[in-house]
Design an enzyme around this catalytic site. Structure first.
Site, mmCIF file in Angstrom:
data_model
loop_
_atom_site.group_PDB
_atom_site.id
_atom_site.type_symbol
_atom_site.label_atom_id
_atom_site.label_comp_id
_atom_site.label_asym_id
_atom_site.label_seq_id
_atom_site.Cartn_x
_atom_site.Cartn_y
_atom_site.Cartn_z
ATOM 1 C CB CYS A 2 39.775 15.027 -15.132
ATOM 2 S SG CYS A 2 38.533 14.305 -16.206
ATOM 3 N NE ARG A 27 39.983 16.661 -9.225
ATOM 4 C CZ ARG A 27 39.199 17.469 -8.525
ATOM 5 N NH1 ARG A 27 39.399 17.585 -7.227
ATOM 6 N NH2 ARG A 27 38.238 18.148 -9.079
ATOM 7 C CD1 TRP A 74 35.890 8.616 -12.912
ATOM 8 C CD2 TRP A 74 34.423 10.051 -13.787
ATOM 9 N NE1 TRP A 74 34.627 8.119 -12.685
ATOM 10 C CE2 TRP A 74 33.708 8.974 -13.212
ATOM 11 C CE3 TRP A 74 33.695 11.072 -14.403
ATOM 12 C CZ2 TRP A 74 32.322 8.897 -13.220
ATOM 13 C CZ3 TRP A 74 32.315 10.994 -14.417
ATOM 14 C CH2 TRP A 74 31.637 9.916 -13.823
ATOM 15 C CG ASN A 98 37.730 18.500 -13.704
ATOM 16 O OD1 ASN A 98 36.956 17.580 -13.886
ATOM 17 N ND2 ASN A 98 37.854 19.118 -12.538
ATOM 18 N N GLY A 99 35.650 18.266 -16.542
ATOM 19 C CA GLY A 99 34.250 18.673 -16.571
ATOM 20 C C GLY A 99 33.560 18.251 -17.846
ATOM 21 C CD GLU A 501 29.046 5.304 4.820
ATOM 22 O OE1 GLU A 501 28.287 5.667 3.913
ATOM 23 O OE2 GLU A 501 30.283 5.452 4.754
ATOM 24 C CE LYS A 505 32.776 4.258 3.228
ATOM 25 N NZ LYS A 505 31.777 4.962 2.441
ATOM 26 C CD GLU A 508 32.377 3.853 -1.797
ATOM 27 O OE1 GLU A 508 32.604 4.649 -2.703
ATOM 28 O OE2 GLU A 508 32.180 4.220 -0.620
ATOM 29 C CG HIS A 524 6.550 -3.755 5.168
ATOM 30 N ND1 HIS A 524 5.199 -3.974 5.340
ATOM 31 C CD2 HIS A 524 7.009 -3.311 6.367
ATOM 32 C CE1 HIS A 524 4.847 -3.652 6.572
ATOM 33 N NE2 HIS A 524 5.944 -3.248 7.227
ATOM 34 C CE LYS A 623 37.905 11.469 -0.532
ATOM 35 N NZ LYS A 623 36.917 10.517 0.000
HETATM 36 O O1 M6R Z 1 32.732 15.219 -1.274
HETATM 37 P P1 M6R Z 1 31.324 14.834 -0.916
HETATM 38 O O2 M6R Z 1 31.156 14.544 0.518
HETATM 39 O O3 M6R Z 1 30.304 15.825 -1.427
HETATM 40 O O4 M6R Z 1 31.071 13.471 -1.713
HETATM 41 C C1 M6R Z 1 29.812 12.852 -1.709
HETATM 42 C C2 M6R Z 1 29.894 11.452 -2.273
HETATM 43 O O5 M6R Z 1 30.364 11.469 -3.590
HETATM 44 C C3 M6R Z 1 30.801 10.536 -1.428
HETATM 45 O O6 M6R Z 1 30.412 10.495 -0.099
HETATM 46 C C4 M6R Z 1 30.773 9.102 -2.008
HETATM 47 O O7 M6R Z 1 29.525 8.532 -1.816
HETATM 48 C C5 M6R Z 1 31.885 8.259 -1.379
HETATM 49 N N1 M6R Z 1 32.579 7.546 -2.403
HETATM 50 C C6 M6R Z 1 31.371 7.256 -0.421
HETATM 51 O O8 M6R Z 1 32.387 6.503 0.147
#
Ligand code: M6R
Length: 628
Positions: A2, A27, A74, A98-99, A501, A505, A508, A524, A623
């Site tokens: 959060c 967040r 969150w 937060n947590g 990657e 993308k 998400e 496979h 994030k």
């Molecule tokens: O802040 P960080 O690089 O440790 O975050 C790691 C992941 O949470 C972050 O890369 C996440 O997978 C992104 N949403 C990907 O776009």
């Protein structure tokens, strides 16, 4: 995960808190709320959903006090709803958290026995009850918090105010970050400096189980045992307008466009201005705290870095999500250039798989935010085992940065979009430099090869400018790509992590089913998935694996898959097989990934936008992942 903001000072707390929460919405965006002093008591306003819902409710509200706290959530315990939104109020106590409080069940049982009326499903409200009980006994907010902190287990950062002591705010944490911004007669307590950058550049970082008392314009920090601690004040050079959209429709799009600059900024500090040789700058392996890195003697520091690299026999890279995929690319780079074996782990797996960590291993953690709970735990585990650690972070002074022995920075500037873009390419650039530096330290790399790699890296920003043209291409193509039932991303070698990657993308942002695969693995299993409703996104640069990857592409085509291929230059062979062909400038094998990822980011961005999704704030995500 959060975001929390506290303010004590002469400005209008409503404005300061809402502007801070806007910067922290990345967040979490399940609900938001504020509690602000008004006419001698604390008035609370909360709303389910995004911050804009709270803002509409607040337009009709005014407050005459100069103290307040705010929160953007969150959800962990309890569904997203107004009832579960923070701040939680019990008696005269208002609290944001937060947590996760791990021993919340035990606390809840004890509170219920004592007759507490619990009105939400959150673990956070329980802490408000504990503080409310204690202020009745102690008649002092700080003393009450000192008692309550002893009862809490888990990962938390908490701000609390009491209407009986309206001149103060108390903040404490164990795990997720809390930063205290110091202004002229005013203090900000925030989850991330971005929330206070409009007002100050001076910050103090709270450490675990420290308690800050903010009273008037002053801050006193105490250990959990009540001993006063003198904290260093760090002056940041991040600029508030870096956190604005600057005319782009979304932060993500702006950040995609910032990638050429991000790559330049990542590499510039580490190249000798005359010879352009790699000289990793002020990494600090000799043990300087992060605030002192800039003051180190660069020559001595470089010798320390070379000695550290020379002394290691293996590398273990630990990270999550996109940062993990950057680590996978690094495996190819370091093993090829430095001949050092590299293992790459997802941080949440690393911690619990009881890794065999030999003494001569360098553990490298990658984290944009520097706050990812699993990555932080991994670096702590490595240190406990007596290993040297090196962090690659974007956010300076973040928890992971502060824990590591050595420090490298992505230098991408603030990344606000939940989907990581520019931090990824900056990390790849940094790993290129690390691989060259390790190769030199180990005597595995000739001067000429090192120069070749540096030249390749220096060419990336202008090559990326060309690749950004795929913005327009995918803006047009997005509608017709929506029809596919699934997307299979594939690549080989250093392009395999780019396939992973690309798929992440799309998942998400567009909420479409996508998988990343090593192209050679297709036969496979995944080949069975392929029919005319499956899009195959194949990354096929003209490198030594080209022929093999093209064979994999033919196999997919033969099963009816619709091919989108990404290759080098005007490749007629790929064009012939593919429905769509995306041409990349000719680059070195080691820098191809930096270019290949750009069209994949743009494809996900445009598909998500055309499906009407909120690209900067995808559902269920945040994030900064500060819980396990
Ligand atoms: O802040 P960080 O690089 O440790 O975050 C790691 C992941 O949470 C972050 O890369 C996440 O997978 C992104 N949403 C990907 O776009």
């Amino acid at each position: 995960m959060c975001g929390i903001v506290g303010y004590l000072g002469p400005l209008n707390p409503k404005d300061v808190i809402v502007s801070g929460l806007k910067k922290l919405e990345y967040r979490g965006y399940d609900s938001a709320g504020v509690a602000i002093l008004h006419q001698g008591s604390v008035k609370r306003v909360r709303a389910e959903g995004k911050l804009k819902n709270l803002e509409s409710k607040l337009t009709a509200e005014s407050f005459d006090g100069h103290l307040g706290i705010g929160h953007t959530r969150w959800a962990t315990h309890g569904v997203p709803s107004e009832r579960n939104a923070h701040p939680h109020q019990v008696g005269g106590i208002s609290l944001v958290h937060n947590g996760i409080i791990e021993n919340y069940l035990e606390i809840k049982e004890a509170l219920l026995k004592r007759g507490a009326k619990i009105t939400s499903d959150t673990d956070s409200e329980l802490v408000a009850h504990l503080v409310a009980e204690q202020v009745e006994v102690q008649r002092d907010l700080l003393k009450a918090v000192q008692v309550v902190l002893k009862e809490l287990r888990g990962a938390f950062s908490i701000l609390v105010i009491w209407d009986q002591q309206p001149d103060r705010l108390v903040a404490f944490k164990d795990g997720p970050p809390l930063v205290i911004g110091l202004g002229q007669d005013q203090v900000f307590v925030v989850s991330d400096v971005q929330a206070a950058l409009n007002y100050t550049k001076k910050f103090m970082y709270l450490e675990d189980r420290e308690i800050a008392l903010v009273k008037g314009g002053a801050v006193q920090v105490y250990s959990s045992g009540g001993v006063e601690i003198r904290k260093p004040v760090v002056e940041l050079n991040w600029n508030a307008d870096l956190v604005e959209k600057k005319g782009y429709s979304h932060f993500m799009l702006k950040e995609i466009y910032e990638q050429p600059q991000a790559v330049s900024s990542a590499i510039a500090p580490h190249l000798d201005p005359e010879t352009q040789a790699v000289r990793l700058r002020n990494v600090g392996f000799a043990g300087a705290p992060v605030q002192e890195l800039e003051n180190l003697d660069s020559k001595e520091d470089w010798q320390d870095t070379l000695a550290t690299f020379n002394g290691i026999a293996r590398v273990s890279i630990v990270a999550c999500g996109t940062s993990f995929y950057a680590g996978l690319v690094a495996k190819y780079l370091i093993e090829t250039l430095a001949q050092i074996p590299v293992e790459v782990d997802i941080a949440s797996e690393f911690r619990y798989r009881k890794p065999v960590l030999l003494k001569d291993t360098l553990v490298i953690t990658v984290s944009q935010s520097g706050e990812t709970a699993d990555t932080l735990a991994a670096i702590r585990l490595a240190k406990e085992k007596g290993l040297k650690t090196l962090s690659i972070c974007n956010v300076r002074n973040s928890s992971i940065d502060r824990e590591a022995h050595g420090h490298l920075y992505m230098n991408s500037g603030p990344e606000v979009g939940v989907a990581s873009t520019k931090a990824f390419v900056s990390t790849l650039a940094i790993f290129n430099l690390v691989a060259v530096a390790m190769g030199e330290a180990k005597g595995a790399l000739s001067k000429q090869t090192a120069t070749e790699h540096v030249q390749a890296l220096l060419a990336v920003p202008s090559q990326m400018e060309v690749v950004l043209a795929y913005d327009k291409y995918f803006a047009d193509a997005a509608d017709s790509l929506k029809k596919f039932k699934g997307f299979l991303y594939m690549g080989r070698g250093v392009s395999y992590p780019i396939a992973l990657e690309g798929a992440l993308k799309l998942k998400e942002l567009a909420y479409l089913h996508a998988e990343g695969y090593a192209a050679g693995e297709m036969k496979h299993g995944p080949l069975a998935l392929i029919d005319e409703n499956m899009a195959i996104v194949m990354v096929v640069p003209s490198d030594e694996l080209f022929e093999k990857t093209v064979s994999n592409l033919e196999e997919a085509k033969a099963r009816g898959g619709k091919i989108i291929s990404i290759g080098t230059g005007d490749n007629t062979r790929l064009k012939g097989i593919s429905e769509r062909y995306l041409s990349m400038p000719k680059a070195h094998w080691s820098t191809n990934p930096l270019l290949e990822v750009v069209p994949l980011q743009l494809m996900a961005f445009h598909l998500a936008s055309s499906l009407g999704h909120d690209v900067d704030q995808p559902r269920n995500l945040a994030k900064s992942v500060t819980v396990e």
